[in-house]
Design a protein around this motif. Structure first.
Motif, PDB file in Angstrom:
ATOM      1  N   PHE A   8     -55.745  77.920  30.485  1.00  0.00           N
ATOM      2  CA  PHE A   8     -54.444  77.451  30.682  1.00  0.00           C
ATOM      3  C   PHE A   8     -54.198  77.519  32.252  1.00  0.00           C
ATOM      4  O   PHE A   8     -53.437  76.814  32.914  1.00  0.00           O
ATOM      5  CB  PHE A   8     -53.491  78.187  30.017  1.00  0.00           C
ATOM      6  CG  PHE A   8     -53.472  78.087  28.624  1.00  0.00           C
ATOM      7  CD1 PHE A   8     -53.164  77.173  27.968  1.00  0.00           C
ATOM      8  CD2 PHE A   8     -54.529  79.095  27.977  1.00  0.00           C
ATOM      9  CE1 PHE A   8     -53.282  77.081  26.376  1.00  0.00           C
ATOM     10  CE2 PHE A   8     -54.561  79.043  26.552  1.00  0.00           C
ATOM     11  CZ  PHE A   8     -54.274  77.997  25.772  1.00  0.00           C
ATOM     12  N   CYS A   9     -54.675  78.581  32.934  1.00  0.00           N
ATOM     13  CA  CYS A   9     -54.481  78.827  34.347  1.00  0.00           C
ATOM     14  C   CYS A   9     -55.416  78.321  35.602  1.00  0.00           C
ATOM     15  O   CYS A   9     -55.229  78.591  36.631  1.00  0.00           O
ATOM     16  CB  CYS A   9     -53.873  80.185  34.717  1.00  0.00           C
ATOM     17  SG  CYS A   9     -52.665  80.525  33.405  1.00  0.00           S
ATOM     18  N   GLY A  10     -56.890  78.351  35.110  1.00  0.00           N
ATOM     19  CA  GLY A  10     -57.868  78.141  35.897  1.00  0.00           C
ATOM     20  C   GLY A  10     -58.529  79.542  36.267  1.00  0.00           C
ATOM     21  O   GLY A  10     -58.367  80.355  35.327  1.00  0.00           O
ATOM     22  N   MET A  65     -54.149  84.032  24.427  1.00  0.00           N
ATOM     23  CA  MET A  65     -55.376  84.536  23.929  1.00  0.00           C
ATOM     24  C   MET A  65     -56.276  83.342  23.683  1.00  0.00           C
ATOM     25  O   MET A  65     -55.988  82.221  23.590  1.00  0.00           O
ATOM     26  CB  MET A  65     -54.981  85.156  22.734  1.00  0.00           C
ATOM     27  CG  MET A  65     -54.125  86.381  22.705  1.00  0.00           C
ATOM     28  SD  MET A  65     -53.915  87.420  21.131  1.00  0.00           S
ATOM     29  CE  MET A  65     -55.290  88.190  21.024  1.00  0.00           C
ATOM     30  N   PHE A  66     -57.660  83.656  23.965  1.00  0.00           N
ATOM     31  CA  PHE A  66     -58.559  82.390  24.110  1.00  0.00           C
ATOM     32  C   PHE A  66     -59.890  83.296  23.876  1.00  0.00           C
ATOM     33  O   PHE A  66     -60.006  84.319  23.830  1.00  0.00           O
ATOM     34  CB  PHE A  66     -58.576  81.599  25.216  1.00  0.00           C
ATOM     35  CG  PHE A  66     -59.085  82.527  26.575  1.00  0.00           C
ATOM     36  CD1 PHE A  66     -57.920  83.115  27.149  1.00  0.00           C
ATOM     37  CD2 PHE A  66     -60.368  82.388  26.922  1.00  0.00           C
ATOM     38  CE1 PHE A  66     -58.096  84.068  28.184  1.00  0.00           C
ATOM     39  CE2 PHE A  66     -60.666  83.130  28.104  1.00  0.00           C
ATOM     40  CZ  PHE A  66     -59.531  83.851  28.875  1.00  0.00           C
ATOM     41  N   ILE A  67     -61.024  82.321  23.395  1.00  0.00           N
ATOM     42  CA  ILE A  67     -62.212  82.878  23.105  1.00  0.00           C
ATOM     43  C   ILE A  67     -62.998  82.586  24.454  1.00  0.00           C
ATOM     44  O   ILE A  67     -63.177  81.477  25.013  1.00  0.00           O
ATOM     45  CB  ILE A  67     -63.070  82.058  22.003  1.00  0.00           C
ATOM     46  CG1 ILE A  67     -62.152  82.660  20.786  1.00  0.00           C
ATOM     47  CG2 ILE A  67     -64.630  82.382  21.914  1.00  0.00           C
ATOM     48  CD1 ILE A  67     -62.651  81.938  19.300  1.00  0.00           C
ATOM     49  N   GLN A  81     -62.558  78.712  24.785  1.00  0.00           N
ATOM     50  CA  GLN A  81     -62.254  77.837  23.990  1.00  0.00           C
ATOM     51  C   GLN A  81     -60.724  78.381  23.822  1.00  0.00           C
ATOM     52  O   GLN A  81     -60.515  79.672  23.433  1.00  0.00           O
ATOM     53  CB  GLN A  81     -63.053  78.048  22.781  1.00  0.00           C
ATOM     54  CG  GLN A  81     -62.543  77.121  21.506  1.00  0.00           C
ATOM     55  CD  GLN A  81     -63.505  77.518  20.321  1.00  0.00           C
ATOM     56  OE1 GLN A  81     -64.577  78.161  20.392  1.00  0.00           O
ATOM     57  NE2 GLN A  81     -63.127  77.171  19.342  1.00  0.00           N
ATOM     58  N   THR A  82     -59.644  77.526  23.764  1.00  0.00           N
ATOM     59  CA  THR A  82     -58.411  78.010  23.439  1.00  0.00           C
ATOM     60  C   THR A  82     -58.391  78.275  21.910  1.00  0.00           C
ATOM     61  O   THR A  82     -59.061  77.841  21.049  1.00  0.00           O
ATOM     62  CB  THR A  82     -57.524  76.731  23.664  1.00  0.00           C
ATOM     63  OG1 THR A  82     -57.699  75.628  22.921  1.00  0.00           O
ATOM     64  CG2 THR A  82     -57.515  76.344  25.089  1.00  0.00           C
ATOM     65  N   LEU A  83     -57.388  79.012  21.583  1.00  0.00           N
ATOM     66  CA  LEU A  83     -56.924  79.332  20.420  1.00  0.00           C
ATOM     67  C   LEU A  83     -55.804  78.558  19.658  1.00  0.00           C
ATOM     68  O   LEU A  83     -55.518  78.377  18.567  1.00  0.00           O
ATOM     69  CB  LEU A  83     -56.631  80.784  20.103  1.00  0.00           C
ATOM     70  CG  LEU A  83     -57.790  81.751  20.186  1.00  0.00           C
ATOM     71  CD1 LEU A  83     -57.251  82.971  20.366  1.00  0.00           C
ATOM     72  CD2 LEU A  83     -58.915  81.524  19.354  1.00  0.00           C
ATOM     73  N   ARG A  84     -55.444  77.672  20.590  1.00  0.00           N
ATOM     74  CA  ARG A  84     -54.503  76.646  20.231  1.00  0.00           C
ATOM     75  C   ARG A  84     -54.493  75.352  20.973  1.00  0.00           C
ATOM     76  O   ARG A  84     -55.274  75.274  22.085  1.00  0.00           O
ATOM     77  CB  ARG A  84     -53.082  77.034  20.359  1.00  0.00           C
ATOM     78  CG  ARG A  84     -52.479  77.307  21.914  1.00  0.00           C
ATOM     79  CD  ARG A  84     -51.066  77.491  22.057  1.00  0.00           C
ATOM     80  NE  ARG A  84     -50.677  77.972  23.270  1.00  0.00           N
ATOM     81  CZ  ARG A  84     -50.467  76.992  24.328  1.00  0.00           C
ATOM     82  NH1 ARG A  84     -50.252  75.649  23.850  1.00  0.00           N
ATOM     83  NH2 ARG A  84     -49.963  77.266  25.545  1.00  0.00           N
ATOM     84  N   LEU A  86     -54.148  72.651  24.030  1.00  0.00           N
ATOM     85  CA  LEU A  86     -53.775  72.739  25.099  1.00  0.00           C
ATOM     86  C   LEU A  86     -52.564  71.605  25.415  1.00  0.00           C
ATOM     87  O   LEU A  86     -52.574  70.600  24.800  1.00  0.00           O
ATOM     88  CB  LEU A  86     -54.731  72.115  26.170  1.00  0.00           C
ATOM     89  CG  LEU A  86     -55.730  73.360  26.643  1.00  0.00           C
ATOM     90  CD1 LEU A  86     -56.875  72.591  27.198  1.00  0.00           C
ATOM     91  CD2 LEU A  86     -55.137  74.561  27.381  1.00  0.00           C
ATOM     92  N   PRO A  87     -51.345  71.981  25.982  1.00  0.00           N
ATOM     93  CA  PRO A  87     -50.324  71.016  26.324  1.00  0.00           C
ATOM     94  C   PRO A  87     -50.953  69.577  26.665  1.00  0.00           C
ATOM     95  O   PRO A  87     -51.839  69.749  27.958  1.00  0.00           O
ATOM     96  CB  PRO A  87     -49.443  71.697  27.313  1.00  0.00           C
ATOM     97  CG  PRO A  87     -50.072  72.877  27.644  1.00  0.00           C
ATOM     98  CD  PRO A  87     -51.112  72.922  27.005  1.00  0.00           C
TER      99      PRO A  87
END
Ligand SMILES: [Zn+2]
Length: 88
Positions: A8-10, A65-67, A81-84, A86-87
């Motif tokens: 999300f932030c880099g 949170m992410f993997i 890998q995101t857990l939701r 991305l916007p």
């Protein structure tokens, strides 16, 4: 200090991240589903595999949170890998 990629932030300093758990564990639905020994094993037992691993991390500033896939020997980050979703 190593840089970790937040999806999300880099790239950010590793100090901004918190290890949560090894990925792939299945949380019991309620603590009533397991006895105390099984609950403790869920919370504290880790495989600590050598080599490629998948772990759940939290980026503290954005609280996401992410993997993160990484090599536990070289500490190389192999991907995230995101857990939701991305916007957009
Ligand atoms: Zn972030």
């Amino acid at each position: 200090m190593q840089l970790f990629p937040c999806p999300f932030c880099g790239l950010r300093s590793e100090g901004e991240f918190h290890f949560a758990a090894e990925a792939g564990k299945t949380r019991p639905v309620t603590t009533r589903d397991v006895n105390a020994e099984e609950w403790a094993a869920y919370l504290f037992d880790q495989k600590n595999e050598k080599g490629a691993t998948r772990e759940v991390w939290t980026h503290l500033p954005c609280a996401e949170m992410f993997i993160m896939s990484r090599d536990s020997v070289t500490m190389e980050v192999l991907g995230t890998q995101t857990l939701r979703k991305l916007p957009a």
